[in-house]
Write a protein that holds these residues in place. Sequence first.
Motif, PDB file in Angstrom:
ATOM      1  N   MET A  19       0.842  -1.197   0.000  1.00  0.00           N
ATOM      2  CA  MET A  19       0.000   0.000   0.000  1.00  0.00           C
ATOM      3  C   MET A  19       0.874   1.243   0.000  1.00  0.00           C
ATOM      4  N   PRO A  20       1.613   1.480  -1.075  1.00  0.00           N
ATOM      5  CA  PRO A  20       2.476   2.674  -1.114  1.00  0.00           C
ATOM      6  C   PRO A  20       1.643   3.941  -1.195  1.00  0.00           C
ATOM      7  N   LEU A  21       2.034   4.909  -0.404  1.00  0.00           N
ATOM      8  CA  LEU A  21       1.325   6.179  -0.362  1.00  0.00           C
ATOM      9  C   LEU A  21       2.236   7.283  -0.881  1.00  0.00           C
ATOM     10  N   PRO A  22       1.675   8.235  -1.644  1.00  0.00           N
ATOM     11  CA  PRO A  22       2.500   9.346  -2.129  1.00  0.00           C
ATOM     12  C   PRO A  22       3.095  10.150  -0.979  1.00  0.00           C
ATOM     13  N   ARG A  23       4.307  10.597  -1.170  1.00  0.00           N
ATOM     14  CA  ARG A  23       5.043  11.401  -0.190  1.00  0.00           C
ATOM     15  C   ARG A  23       5.262  10.667   1.136  1.00  0.00           C
ATOM     16  N   ILE A  48      -0.110  -9.129 -13.935  1.00  0.00           N
ATOM     17  CA  ILE A  48       1.251  -8.592 -14.079  1.00  0.00           C
ATOM     18  C   ILE A  48       1.231  -7.069 -14.061  1.00  0.00           C
ATOM     19  N   VAL A  49       0.290  -6.489 -14.776  1.00  0.00           N
ATOM     20  CA  VAL A  49       0.211  -5.022 -14.828  1.00  0.00           C
ATOM     21  C   VAL A  49      -0.082  -4.445 -13.448  1.00  0.00           C
ATOM     22  N   VAL A  50      -1.015  -5.057 -12.717  1.00  0.00           N
ATOM     23  CA  VAL A  50      -1.380  -4.550 -11.390  1.00  0.00           C
ATOM     24  C   VAL A  50      -0.219  -4.692 -10.418  1.00  0.00           C
ATOM     25  N   ALA A  51       0.416  -5.873 -10.394  1.00  0.00           N
ATOM     26  CA  ALA A  51       1.524  -6.099  -9.466  1.00  0.00           C
ATOM     27  C   ALA A  51       2.708  -5.192  -9.768  1.00  0.00           C
ATOM     28  N   THR A  52       3.024  -5.015 -11.052  1.00  0.00           N
ATOM     29  CA  THR A  52       4.133  -4.137 -11.418  1.00  0.00           C
ATOM     30  C   THR A  52       3.828  -2.686 -11.079  1.00  0.00           C
ATOM     31  N   ALA A  53       2.576  -2.284 -11.230  1.00  0.00           N
ATOM     32  CA  ALA A  53       2.203  -0.905 -10.889  1.00  0.00           C
ATOM     33  C   ALA A  53       2.347  -0.650  -9.384  1.00  0.00           C
ATOM     34  N   ILE A  54       1.946  -1.618  -8.562  1.00  0.00           N
ATOM     35  CA  ILE A  54       2.030  -1.432  -7.105  1.00  0.00           C
ATOM     36  C   ILE A  54       3.482  -1.421  -6.641  1.00  0.00           C
ATOM     37  N   SER A  55       4.234  -2.460  -7.000  1.00  0.00           N
ATOM     38  CA  SER A  55       5.626  -2.530  -6.552  1.00  0.00           C
ATOM     39  C   SER A  55       6.492  -1.462  -7.215  1.00  0.00           C
ATOM     40  N   GLY A  56       6.194  -1.148  -8.475  1.00  0.00           N
ATOM     41  CA  GLY A  56       6.957  -0.101  -9.137  1.00  0.00           C
ATOM     42  C   GLY A  56       6.730   1.272  -8.522  1.00  0.00           C
ATOM     43  N   SER A  57       5.485   1.550  -8.117  1.00  0.00           N
ATOM     44  CA  SER A  57       5.213   2.836  -7.460  1.00  0.00           C
ATOM     45  C   SER A  57       5.931   2.929  -6.117  1.00  0.00           C
ATOM     46  N   LEU A  58       6.075   1.786  -5.428  1.00  0.00           N
ATOM     47  CA  LEU A  58       6.846   1.790  -4.180  1.00  0.00           C
ATOM     48  C   LEU A  58       8.284   2.193  -4.435  1.00  0.00           C
TER      49      LEU A  58
END
Length: 305
Positions: A95-99, A224-234
């Motif tokens: 659950m990465p949060l901005p800032r 794959i798209v969802v998992a990469t988006a979550i971990s990549g945003s982290l």
Amino acid sequence: MASFDDLKFQEFEVAADLLSANPNASTVSASSNNPAPIQGDFKLDLSEEEAGQEENSELLKGEKQIGGFWTFEYYQSFFNVDTMQVLDRIRGSVMPLPRRNFIKHHIRGNPDLYGPFWICATLVFSMAISGNLSTFLSNLGQPQYQYRPQFHRVTIAAVAVFVYAWLVPLCVWGFLTWRKGTEPQISSYSFLETVCVYGYSLFIYVPTSVLWMIPLNWLQWLLIVVATAISGSLLVITFWPIVRDDTKLTAFATVTAIVLLHGLLAVGCKIYFFQTVAAPAPSSPTVPPLTQNHMTLLTSLTKGH
């Protein structure tokens, strides 16, 4: 009534006889106002208590010295986390949060290798087992298919995951260290912090690899798209504050390379471990070609009729 003088303590003859029999004995007279001085220095040995208090204070302050890299205590410090800390870091990775920098809010001060190691080990077995189950389910109901578990996938998955979890953070840390060498005023992360954030970022692939065993190609690519988006945003939220002071081209190139490498791991694992293996088609009986002898025999039979 007795006078005040009659209440004074007096020395009796029995005490005098005892003193004469044992000259080393001593008595305390209640009429004496000044107690006898204590001979010698009175010292209280608190060395053990003081040492214990100093050790506790070092533990509380986080300043306890550890041994060299050849000692067990050196590596024990990398696993100095409890269950609640590991769960909090896993929750922060999915659950990465901005800032909200993952290293500063979850890792800084106590990076560990316990969570990354077990996350990578779990991911290895989940991909290998789910890959075999996906192949079995995709060919279920075909009588020509014979299920053969591919145990070598565990070794290949272990090499891919652990090499990625150590080699890529090493490259990222080396690049950040090189930047700090050219510009000492900028901040950076330690190697252990970089490995820690990469290890926890792989956790999202564990449930994703389990869902990959559903033999639906479009669902696998969507996961794959969802998992990469979550971990990549982290990873972006974590490393962007470090490189944003560079030129725009360098900053975006660095972040893009980090995300692409993270996505290539998922794509490569999906293609290798979850490819659909079609069952072999049933073999049809083949007619042998006619030879010259067969043609001669056929011609003679035709003429005879």
